[in-house]
Design a protein around this motif. Structure first.
Motif, PDB file in Angstrom:
ATOM      1  N   VAL A 183      21.422  56.632   7.260  1.00  0.00           N
ATOM      2  CA  VAL A 183      21.245  55.244   7.674  1.00  0.00           C
ATOM      3  C   VAL A 183      22.517  54.811   8.391  1.00  0.00           C
ATOM      4  O   VAL A 183      23.619  54.924   7.856  1.00  0.00           O
ATOM      5  N   GLU A 184      22.362  54.308   9.606  1.00  0.00           N
ATOM      6  CA  GLU A 184      23.540  53.945  10.416  1.00  0.00           C
ATOM      7  C   GLU A 184      23.711  52.438  10.563  1.00  0.00           C
ATOM      8  O   GLU A 184      24.492  51.986  11.392  1.00  0.00           O
ATOM      9  N   GLY A 185      22.992  51.659   9.819  1.00  0.00           N
ATOM     10  CA  GLY A 185      23.196  50.215   9.894  1.00  0.00           C
ATOM     11  C   GLY A 185      21.935  49.481  10.284  1.00  0.00           C
ATOM     12  O   GLY A 185      20.868  50.083  10.347  1.00  0.00           O
ATOM     13  N   GLY A 186      22.126  48.166  10.559  1.00  0.00           N
ATOM     14  CA  GLY A 186      23.371  47.444  10.391  1.00  0.00           C
ATOM     15  C   GLY A 186      23.489  46.841   9.010  1.00  0.00           C
ATOM     16  O   GLY A 186      22.888  47.318   8.034  1.00  0.00           O
ATOM     17  N   GLY A 187      24.261  45.765   8.938  1.00  0.00           N
ATOM     18  CA  GLY A 187      24.618  45.186   7.650  1.00  0.00           C
ATOM     19  C   GLY A 187      23.447  44.664   6.832  1.00  0.00           C
ATOM     20  O   GLY A 187      23.476  44.726   5.600  1.00  0.00           O
TER      21      GLY A 187
END
Ligand SMILES: NC(=O)C1=CN([C@@H]2O[C@H](COP(=O)(O)OP(=O)(O)OC[C@H]3O[C@@H](n4cnc5c(N)ncnc54)[C@H](OP(=O)(O)O)[C@@H]3O)[C@@H](O)[C@H]2O)C=CC1
Ligand SMILES: Nc1nc(O)c(N)c(N[C@@H]2O[C@H](COP(=O)(O)O)[C@@H](O)[C@H]2O)n1
Length: 248
Positions: A180-184
């Motif tokens: 998982v690369e994001g986001g917040g």
């Protein structure tokens, strides 16, 4: 093809319309979250535009991490902000995947309750399989545009993507390692649901500031029962620090 998510959480084998191998019962996906932040924990500036925080060493590490995974996931906020491709860039890593009998590229997965991913988004291009997770409440015609753009549209949840059900469905499709690369927003929801196994954060040597700038974990935030992180490694990379945690 739009299809209903199984929503199963028991890891049992499921039908396999997407062509991923069916996995044995009780298998459980490993979920790694990776992101790059400023020293004050920001993913980007308040403009929410893509910000280059990593240096070449860290980007090479991220490429290796992508290549080691079956799928790479982001939220639709990241697609709209960054228009990422989420592909493995190094040809040697692609060749190694093929030599292992894997697809050249990991699948791309977007959590997108309201089917807002633009049909011409890079994440839907033909370089890799694309899965868009949408909510059941979303009208079929919205999802149809994504379907026409080549995505596998999977219904996962009523009004918003239900991550536990969605990950169970990806697991049943054969996704054993999910990056998982994001986001917040997405990262917070995954921690809130207790779905994260590993966290790597590259902290670049810059200060961004801004109360409205996205952070590593946004959402409503925790006030108690904070995720149980164990520091596994610290490494200097480029002009920053890579922090690696396991999540209990
Ligand atoms: N430095 C870094 O490593 C990275 C930086 N970024 C930056 O982060 C910013 C984007 O982050 P952010 O706005 O938080 O976007 P996210 O990528 O986290 O996407 C958030 C959206 O995902 C959708 N979503 C669907 N299901 C869920 C769920 N269960 N929980 C949470 N979200 C869900 C929601 O939209 P809906 O309700 O419509 O489905 C939500 O608004 C950009 O500025 C980008 O540049 C992003 C990635 C990495
Ligand atoms: N690891 C890392 N470091 C940074 O400095 C970043 N800005 C990001 N962003 C993430 O990478 C995605 C872009 O991927 P492609 O190059 O298009 O394949 C971007 O959307 C963020 O998820 N990551």
């Amino acid at each position: 093809m739009r299809r209903e998510a199984s929503g199963r959480t028991d890891g049992a084998p499921a039908a396999n319309p997407n062509g991923f191998p069916v996995r044995p019962a009780m298998a459980r996906m490993h979920v790694l979250v990776n992101a790059a932040t400023s020293v004050d924990g920001k993913l980007a500036s308040r403009r929410r535009e893509q910000l280059t925080i990593s240096g070449p060493e860290d980007f090479a590490r991220v490429d290796r991490l992508r290549a080691s995974c079956d799928a790479v996931m982001v939220g639709v906020g990241t697609v709209l902000a960054d228009d990422p491709s989420l592909t493995v860039k190094d040809d040697d890593l692609v060749a190694e995947r093929e030599a292992r009998g894997e697809s050249p590229q990991p699948a791309r997965v977007v959590a997108d309750s309201h089917a807002r991913t633009p049909p011409d988004a890079a994440v839907l291009d033909d370089r890799a399989r694309s899965v868009v997770l949408v909510a059941d409440a979303e009208p079929d015609e919205h999802a149809a545009a994504l379907d026409a753009a080549g995505a596998d549209v999977v219904v996962a949840g009523g009004n918003r993507v239900d991550l536990r059900g969605a990950l169970a469905d990806l697991d049943a499709m054969g996704v054993e390692r999910l990056m998982v690369e994001g986001g917040g927003e997405l990262i917070f929801s995954l921690f809130e649901a207790g779905l994260v196994d590993e966290l790597t954060v590259y902290v670049g040597s810059l200060l961004v500031g801004g109360r409205d700038a996205p952070t590593l974990a946004d959402g409503d935030g925790f006030v108690s029962d904070f995720p149980d992180l164990e520091l596994a490694d610290v490494e200097r990379l480029d002009d920053g620090v890579l922090l690696s945690y396991t999540v209990a």
